[in-house]
Motif scaffolding. Structure first.
Motif, PDB file in Angstrom:
ATOM      1  N   ILE A 108       0.835  -1.207   0.000  1.00  0.00           N
ATOM      2  CA  ILE A 108       0.000   0.000   0.000  1.00  0.00           C
ATOM      3  C   ILE A 108       0.872   1.260   0.000  1.00  0.00           C
ATOM      4  N   SER A 142      -1.677  -1.900  -5.860  1.00  0.00           N
ATOM      5  CA  SER A 142      -2.660  -1.177  -6.670  1.00  0.00           C
ATOM      6  C   SER A 142      -3.625  -0.374  -5.800  1.00  0.00           C
ATOM      7  N   TYR A 143      -3.881  -0.859  -4.569  1.00  0.00           N
ATOM      8  CA  TYR A 143      -4.760  -0.114  -3.659  1.00  0.00           C
ATOM      9  C   TYR A 143      -4.087   1.189  -3.216  1.00  0.00           C
ATOM     10  N   LYS A 178      -4.571   3.802  -5.882  1.00  0.00           N
ATOM     11  CA  LYS A 178      -5.919   4.388  -5.832  1.00  0.00           C
ATOM     12  C   LYS A 178      -6.038   5.394  -4.691  1.00  0.00           C
ATOM     13  N   LEU A 179      -5.447   5.060  -3.526  1.00  0.00           N
ATOM     14  CA  LEU A 179      -5.512   5.969  -2.379  1.00  0.00           C
ATOM     15  C   LEU A 179      -4.769   7.268  -2.643  1.00  0.00           C
ATOM     16  N   PHE A 198      -1.297  -5.775  -3.076  1.00  0.00           N
ATOM     17  CA  PHE A 198      -1.953  -4.593  -2.513  1.00  0.00           C
ATOM     18  C   PHE A 198      -1.385  -3.269  -3.017  1.00  0.00           C
TER      19      PHE A 198
END
Length: 268
Positions: free
Chosen positions: A15, A234-235, A238-239, A232
């Motif tokens: 992340i 890719s999350y 996005k964030l 994770f």
């Protein structure tokens, strides 16, 4: 229980990598140093094992990251390969020196200093604007930059992105998105070059079997971190579109500063 923590570490690394646009080596290495200390592994082995396992994680995650950025046309593969080959040579040389000639105590101190330098960069991270159309830099500049980044990679167990991206943007004049993608392509080779001396070493310690080690690389720990990290990341991307990343960089920079200071002051 400890391996669950490694898996959660992989999630956090993934992340943060996507969120902050950096590799996860500077998170993985200190976490592994503390973890291996907890397992009562001698400092001489623990620090080198943290470096080697981190490079294994970086190698896997850079493969995934480069693939994702390549689909977005953010990777200049010619530059990545040129820099990566020179980086592989540099990281192999420095990795060999670390494995054979430097003590765990010295390496821990060196890494603490590197963490503090990275933290200062993150705290003072400027807002970089995109430059114009991409023009591939001069071959000599690519060769020199790749070799120096490789030396850094093998020496401290990082992928080199924290050094590669500023060099590409400020010195080689890459657009920031192209720099991030191309650095990941380069890191595939530089991390592999640095990984070879750690894999081929013979540390001769019984715990290496329980952790499924090859040389100074724990394959079990590395996979526990790398798989969720790659999943994770890719999350985090996005964030990054919803949060103030510069504020997060500064907060995380302060944390890294404290970790680096602790590594320097508690070397026994």
């Amino acid at each position: 229980m400890l391996f669950l923590i490694f898996i959660l570490l992989g999630v956090v690394v993934g992340i943060l990598s996507g969120l902050l646009g950096v590799g996860g080596g500077f998170i993985v290495v200190p976490a592994l140093i503390y973890a291996f200390d907890y397992l009562n592994i001698s400092e001489e082995f623990a620090v080198k094992m943290a470096f080697g396992t981190s490079l294994f994680v970086v190698f896997i995650t850079s493969l995934v990251g480069a693939y994702k950025h390549s689909k977005l046309k953010n990777v200049d593969w010619k530059s990545a390969v040129i820099m990566g080959i020179m980086g592989m040579i540099g990281s192999y040389i420095s990795g060999t020196i670390v494995v054979n000639y430097l003590s765990g105590e010295l390496l821990r101190t060196i890494f603490g200093i590197v963490l503090i330098a990275i933290s200062i960069n993150m705290i003072n991270y400027p807002k970089i604007k995109e430059v114009g159309d991409f023009v591939r830099p001069n071959l000599i500049y690519l060769l020199i930059s790749g070799f120096l980044i490789g030396i850094f990679t093998g020496m401290v167990g990082l992928g080199g992105g924290v050094m590669a991206i500023p060099v590409m943007v400020l010195f080689l004049k890459f657009p920031i998105k192209k720099a991030i993608g191309t650095s990941l392509g380069m890191i595939i080779l530089t991390s592999f070059g640095g990984l070879i001396p750690y894999l081929s070493a013979d540390p001769n310690i019984n715990l290496s079997q329980s952790l499924y080690c090859v040389g100074y690389v724990s394959l079990l720990v590395g996979l526990c971190i790398a798989i969720p990290s790659a999943t994770f990341s890719s999350y985090g991307v996005k964030l990054s579109t919803k949060l103030d990343v510069r504020v997060l960089r500064r907060i995380f920079g302060v944390i890294l500063f404290l970790v680096g200071l602790d590594l320097i002051l508690n070397i026994n």
